[in-house]
Design a protein around this motif. Structure first.
Motif, short mmCIF file in Angstrom:
data_model
loop_
_atom_site.label_atom_id
_atom_site.label_comp_id
_atom_site.label_asym_id
_atom_site.label_seq_id
_atom_site.Cartn_x
_atom_site.Cartn_y
_atom_site.Cartn_z
N ALA A 190 0.94 -1.53 0.20
CA ALA A 190 0.30 -0.36 0.50
C ALA A 190 1.13 1.71 -0.19
N GLU A 191 0.21 2.14 -1.00
CA GLU A 191 1.01 3.20 -0.63
C GLU A 191 -0.02 4.48 -0.49
N PRO A 192 0.19 5.11 -0.23
CA PRO A 192 -0.99 6.67 0.02
C PRO A 192 -1.00 7.10 -0.69
N ASN A 193 -3.02 7.15 -1.59
CA ASN A 193 -3.09 8.17 -2.98
C ASN A 193 -2.41 7.87 -3.96
N ALA A 194 -2.47 5.82 -3.83
CA ALA A 194 -2.10 5.23 -5.55
C ALA A 194 -2.75 4.12 -4.87
N GLY A 195 -3.81 3.39 -5.93
CA GLY A 195 -4.60 2.33 -5.93
C GLY A 195 -3.74 1.47 -6.28
N THR A 198 -5.67 -6.38 -7.35
CA THR A 198 -5.39 -7.52 -7.93
C THR A 198 -6.36 -9.14 -7.76
N THR A 199 -6.62 -9.71 -7.84
CA THR A 199 -7.56 -10.95 -8.76
C THR A 199 -7.82 -11.70 -8.08
N LEU A 200 -9.15 -11.58 -7.74
CA LEU A 200 -9.93 -12.60 -6.41
C LEU A 200 -10.04 -14.45 -7.30
N PRO A 201 -10.33 -15.47 -5.96
CA PRO A 201 -10.11 -16.19 -6.60
C PRO A 201 -11.48 -16.85 -8.35
N ASN A 202 -12.66 -16.00 -8.25
CA ASN A 202 -13.61 -15.53 -8.55
C ASN A 202 -12.55 -15.30 -10.50
N GLY A 203 -12.05 -14.33 -10.09
CA GLY A 203 -11.46 -13.50 -11.44
C GLY A 203 -11.79 -12.34 -11.45
N LEU A 204 -12.70 -11.95 -10.43
CA LEU A 204 -13.56 -10.13 -10.12
C LEU A 204 -12.23 -9.84 -9.71
N LYS A 205 -11.58 -8.17 -10.23
CA LYS A 205 -10.51 -7.72 -9.73
C LYS A 205 -11.22 -6.86 -8.17
N LEU A 206 -10.38 -6.78 -7.84
CA LEU A 206 -10.05 -6.40 -6.82
C LEU A 206 -9.20 -5.19 -6.15
N ARG A 207 -9.44 -3.20 -6.35
CA ARG A 207 -8.58 -2.55 -6.33
C ARG A 207 -9.24 -2.09 -4.80
N LEU A 208 -8.29 -1.58 -4.33
CA LEU A 208 -7.71 -1.34 -3.19
C LEU A 208 -7.45 -0.35 -2.73
N GLY A 209 -7.32 0.75 -1.86
CA GLY A 209 -6.56 2.27 -1.86
C GLY A 209 -6.82 3.54 -1.03
N TRP A 210 -5.84 3.96 -0.33
CA TRP A 210 -5.67 5.27 0.67
C TRP A 210 -6.15 6.33 0.02
N ALA A 211 -6.97 7.16 0.14
CA ALA A 211 -6.42 8.76 -0.77
C ALA A 211 -6.71 9.30 0.51
N THR A 212 -6.51 10.96 0.26
CA THR A 212 -6.43 11.49 1.20
C THR A 212 -6.75 12.88 0.70
N GLY A 213 -7.62 12.83 1.85
CA GLY A 213 -8.70 14.38 1.54
C GLY A 213 -8.56 15.66 1.65
N ASP A 214 -9.20 16.34 1.18
CA ASP A 214 -8.92 18.36 0.55
C ASP A 214 -8.85 18.16 2.63
#
Length: 220
Positions: A190-195, A198-214
């Motif tokens: 994980a890096e701040p402000n970057a998504g 990963t690809t889950l076993p069922n083939g669906l992509k999962l996007r994870l991110g930490w966004a810094t708000g204003d």
């Protein structure tokens, strides 16, 4: 789960959907800060848009969105559920707003009294996310059930991917290490402000991110 929604009349309309409206609606705290940020954006807040491939467009946002999970009556309630179109993909995204609030209990603490319902729920979440229960003890339960709820809704809406994004307004990035430990379960960093994706076993992509708000929305 309700199927009919009324268009927002502004940030203050979000308060009514909180579990404890009078307690949780406070200046400098996540619920109010997030509402003013998202309403002001008129679409995706720019820091959220950066979590996706350009161009990113908000199709729909629903505050305090509940997703049923097996093993009990308590639902996973995201601060925002967003349907996002980015590049040529659609994404079902759960957004978790934070200022300095923690991610609550670890999985070990949550399973302190391991009822049959809790065992069923954690097994279901692990199956959805392709995780092993033995790797979860010190991970924050809130993060894994929020990610699972994103996957559930992505499958229900038949989107191309799911996402779980922390929208943090903490100047000190409090609790980022808890998020990083969760992301590490998928072999990602994980890096701040970057998504990251990963690809889950069922083939669906999962996007994870930490966004810094204003930070200006902390004063709303």
């Amino acid at each position: 789960m309700k199927r009919v929604y009324i268009p927002s009349s502004g940030p203050s309309a979000w308060q009514a959907f909180l579990a404890k409206p009078e307690l949780h609606w406070r200046t400098g705290y996540s619920a109010k800060t997030l509402a003013y940020c998202w309403e002001s954006a008129g679409g995706l807040p720019p820091e959220i848009a950066r979590m996706f491939d350009a161009p990113a467009e908000l199709l729909l946002a629903l505050p305090e969105y509940k997703v049923p999970l097996p093993g009990g009556s308590t639902q996973s309630q995201a601060d925002v559920f967003a349907l996002v179109r980015h590049a040529d993909q659609t994404c079902a995204a759960m957004v978790e707003g934070k200022v300095n609030e923690p991610f609550d209990k670890t999985v070990t603490e949550w399973l302190n009294v391991p009822s049959d319902g809790k065992k069923l729920r954690i097994s279901h979440i692990c199956n959805l996310l392709g995780l092993s229960e033995q790797h979860l003890p010190q991970v924050r339960y809130q993060l894994i059930h929020r990610a699972a709820s994103a996957v559930i809704e992505a499958l229900r809406f038949k989107t191309d991917e799911a996402a779980m994004i922390v929208h943090s307004f903490s100047p000190d990035r409090m609790w980022f290490q808890d998020f990083a430990a969760f992301v590490d379960l998928f072999g990602l960093t994980a890096e701040p402000n970057a998504g990251v994706v990963t690809t889950l076993p069922n083939g669906l992509k999962l996007r994870l991110g930490w966004a810094t708000g204003d930070a200006r929305f902390l004063l709303a």
